[in-house]
Design an enzyme around this catalytic site. Sequence first.
Site, mmCIF file in Angstrom:
data_model
loop_
_atom_site.group_PDB
_atom_site.id
_atom_site.type_symbol
_atom_site.label_atom_id
_atom_site.label_comp_id
_atom_site.label_asym_id
_atom_site.label_seq_id
_atom_site.Cartn_x
_atom_site.Cartn_y
_atom_site.Cartn_z
ATOM 1 N N ARG A 55 54.885 53.007 29.455
ATOM 2 C CA ARG A 55 56.156 52.414 29.015
ATOM 3 C C ARG A 55 55.921 51.098 28.297
ATOM 4 N NH1 ARG A 55 59.207 49.919 34.292
ATOM 5 N NH2 ARG A 55 57.395 49.511 35.577
ATOM 6 N N LYS A 76 56.783 45.958 27.892
ATOM 7 C CA LYS A 76 57.108 46.746 29.077
ATOM 8 C C LYS A 76 58.523 47.266 28.849
ATOM 9 C CE LYS A 76 56.620 46.231 34.104
ATOM 10 N NZ LYS A 76 56.270 45.263 35.167
ATOM 11 N N GLY A 88 59.910 55.710 30.242
ATOM 12 C CA GLY A 88 59.361 54.701 29.335
ATOM 13 C C GLY A 88 60.154 53.405 29.321
ATOM 14 N N ASP A 131 44.380 49.233 37.689
ATOM 15 C CA ASP A 131 45.000 49.190 36.359
ATOM 16 C C ASP A 131 45.842 47.923 36.188
ATOM 17 O OD1 ASP A 131 46.497 50.808 38.366
ATOM 18 O OD2 ASP A 131 48.088 50.684 36.880
ATOM 19 N N ASN A 132 46.003 47.161 37.257
ATOM 20 C CA ASN A 132 46.722 45.888 37.157
ATOM 21 C C ASN A 132 45.784 44.684 37.214
ATOM 22 O OD1 ASN A 132 49.206 47.091 36.853
ATOM 23 N ND2 ASN A 132 49.789 46.927 38.997
HETATM 24 P P1 AMP Z 1 52.819 50.056 37.227
HETATM 25 O O1 AMP Z 1 53.033 50.427 38.656
HETATM 26 O O2 AMP Z 1 54.014 49.401 36.559
HETATM 27 O O3 AMP Z 1 51.563 49.280 36.999
HETATM 28 O O4 AMP Z 1 52.693 51.439 36.454
HETATM 29 C C1 AMP Z 1 51.730 52.431 36.780
HETATM 30 C C2 AMP Z 1 51.713 53.492 35.724
HETATM 31 O O5 AMP Z 1 52.977 54.170 35.655
HETATM 32 C C3 AMP Z 1 51.442 52.980 34.332
HETATM 33 O O6 AMP Z 1 50.676 53.951 33.678
HETATM 34 C C4 AMP Z 1 52.822 52.889 33.723
HETATM 35 O O7 AMP Z 1 52.787 52.959 32.322
HETATM 36 C C5 AMP Z 1 53.526 54.083 34.352
HETATM 37 N N1 AMP Z 1 54.986 53.903 34.438
HETATM 38 C C6 AMP Z 1 55.658 53.118 35.304
HETATM 39 N N2 AMP Z 1 56.992 53.226 35.094
HETATM 40 C C7 AMP Z 1 57.162 54.094 34.078
HETATM 41 C C8 AMP Z 1 58.306 54.622 33.388
HETATM 42 N N3 AMP Z 1 59.561 54.256 33.707
HETATM 43 N N4 AMP Z 1 58.087 55.485 32.383
HETATM 44 C C9 AMP Z 1 56.847 55.855 32.044
HETATM 45 N N5 AMP Z 1 55.739 55.405 32.639
HETATM 46 C C10 AMP Z 1 55.885 54.534 33.649
HETATM 47 MG MG MG Z 2 50.674 48.253 35.716
#
Ligand code: AMP
Ligand code: MG
Length: 485
Positions: A94, A122, A135, A264-265
């Site tokens: 996203r 984001k 997304g 990944d963070n």
């Molecule tokens: P995060 O927990 O925000 O670090 O996200 C973990 C993974 O999930 C990453 O690959 C993000 O791009 C994906 N992701 C989180 N929320 C969404 C969303 N609403 N739509 C698409 N991908 C998402």
């Molecule tokens: Mg992340």
Amino acid sequence: MPLGDRYRPDPKYLDLGVEGFADPVEAADFPERVLRFRNQRWAERVGLGALTPGEWLEHFARFAPLPHNLPEPLALRYHGHQFQSYNPQIGDGRGFLYAQLREPGEGSGEIGTGRLLDLGTKGSGRTPHSRDGDGRLTLKGAVREILATEMLEALGVPTSKTFSVIETGEKLQRHDEPSPTRSAVLVRLSWSHIRFGTFQRHAFEKRTDRIAALAEHCLAAYYPELAGADDAPLALFRALRPRMAELAARWMAAGFVHGVLNTDNMNVTGESFDYGPWRFLPRFDPTFTAAYFDHGGLYAYGRQVQTLGWNLARLAEALHPASPDAPWQETLEAYQGEAERALARAFLDRLGLAGADDARDAETTGAIFGFLTARPGLPFQQLFHDWYGGEASAARAAESPHAALYEGRDFVAFREALDEHAPKPGVDATLASSVFQRARPVDMLIGEVEEIWSRIAEVDDWSALEWKVADIRRLGDALAESHAS
Ligand code: AMP
Ligand code: MG
């Protein structure tokens, strides 16, 4: 050039070659674009402060390319360990890399001097990595990210900055917010978006050539003094490891719980980013957990130092194929000692005190933890507010709403430990600030975060958020008087 010479575009990611590392994407076409937050301080620092309101929307909601920058947005490829399970299905789902630019100063690896910074998004729309996600980002998520980044920046934690938030007029369904809920697109200014998980993806795909190329790229872009090192993966790891120790220590001293310490963070500069279910500690509690879904407390406050060590081990595994004979185990082992020293420095810094020697500093950290543990009723931020500068604040502390807690054996040990450290130069200027004239610290507890959000959600009143950001910046400016030393 219309933007003037403070704008210094430098789309270095293109040197790496997009092939294998990223996917060109388009931003979503949003039904509305209403500016909600513009980080003018940082916009001016990177030469974008003169954009008109219309231009700002053009770039940070429609993502028209910035001059001489990336020709199209790039969704970056990565994998990662999420709650210690390897997930090969993630990536920028996203968000995307929108532009890269240099902060003022000569290019170096030091904060504030010509670093290569990314503008990344984001909530900018779906990408090949979205899976079944929409997304999008909720407006509440964006508001929370503003608050986290502003507070961390003020407290001296290396963090991404929230650069722009634009409300986008969509209705989103989320299971962790009353839905439908409002949408936004956020732009963050970050010191790299290359993650531990970026290396993990290439290791997973057995692309040793890409691991090596990426390591060399990271040195050239983020550790220029090491560019061209014989063993780029090892040189990168050695340079990054103390930064991770520093990051963990700064979170701890800020009383911050990131909440989602997945690989990944974690990025290659050791800068904190990506704020989801974060919290600040109400009171010192090593088991305090931010994410409601973190049932085992894996990423609890008191586990953050060891978690970054675990993540560094995963990075070492991913770098290993490109440098199989390097002493990875030994190199990794230095982390624990670095983290302990960093923890001592970070807590002293929050108290406006200078370090003495390592042994003394470690004893002082022990006395601080001992006192915090013995006083579970003391709000975490209050201690640092009341005792900033040590002795210099003794009279203020006596007037604290929690002054009754400042007595007894643990307190005496705490006070004696503080007396072993000189105040940092600038402490008087810090204490002269209006925020230190108050009885209570600038804090960021969940009740206030929810209150700020509910003003926005219920009556579209943004004044509480604006006031809070201004107040946090007063704190940051006050602390900067003595942080710099
Ligand atoms: P995060 O927990 O925000 O670090 O996200 C973990 C993974 O999930 C990453 O690959 C993000 O791009 C994906 N992701 C989180 N929320 C969404 C969303 N609403 N739509 C698409 N991908 C998402
Ligand atoms: Mg992340």
